[in-house]
Enzyme design. Sequence first.
Site, PDB file in Angstrom:
ATOM      1  N   SER A  12       0.789  -1.151  -0.055  1.00 11.57           N
ATOM      2  CA  SER A  12      -0.019   0.061   0.127  1.00 11.57           C
ATOM      3  C   SER A  12       0.963   1.318  -0.082  1.00 11.57           C
ATOM      4  CB  SER A  12      -0.846  -0.094   1.293  1.00 11.57           C
ATOM      5  OG  SER A  12      -1.494   1.267   1.419  1.00 11.57           O
ATOM      6  N   TYR A  25      -2.064  -0.247  10.650  1.00  7.60           N
ATOM      7  CA  TYR A  25      -2.134  -0.629   9.229  1.00  7.60           C
ATOM      8  C   TYR A  25      -0.903  -0.234   8.838  1.00  7.60           C
ATOM      9  CZ  TYR A  25      -3.560  -1.155   4.173  1.00  7.60           C
ATOM     10  OH  TYR A  25      -3.553  -1.349   2.900  1.00  7.60           O
TER      11      TYR A  25
END
Length: 129
Positions: A12, A25
């Site tokens: 990501s 995250y």
Amino acid sequence: RERGGDLVFLTSTAAHDTYPGGGGYVAAKHAERIIANTLRQELVGEPVRVIEIAPGMVRTEEFSLNRLGSQEAADRVYEGVAQPLVAEDIAEAIVWTLERPSHVNIDSMIVRPVAQATNTLVARTAPEA
């Protein structure tokens, strides 16, 4: 390893930068990126490609819903964003990296919609009244 192969890590943009509220995250994606970087060094000279694809804002039915817990919160993520990426955009990027000649490795590819400059800077239209 002797026959060669490809390792694809779907990380990501959170693996490359931080943002408020993303601690867990961001930490997980940073770790995943470092695993790919380490494997690339450990496998140097072997016929193995290590590829990282790091998507930015991708509108899918489940990601933001699972992460934020409600459809309303998930919808706010993409509110006013002209053309966020979709899953097919990322799938095409992965396929493209795998279709390169075997001597070409795409180490890391960041893919964002045009409306997203960073993890926290996103162009949005005003909400409709």
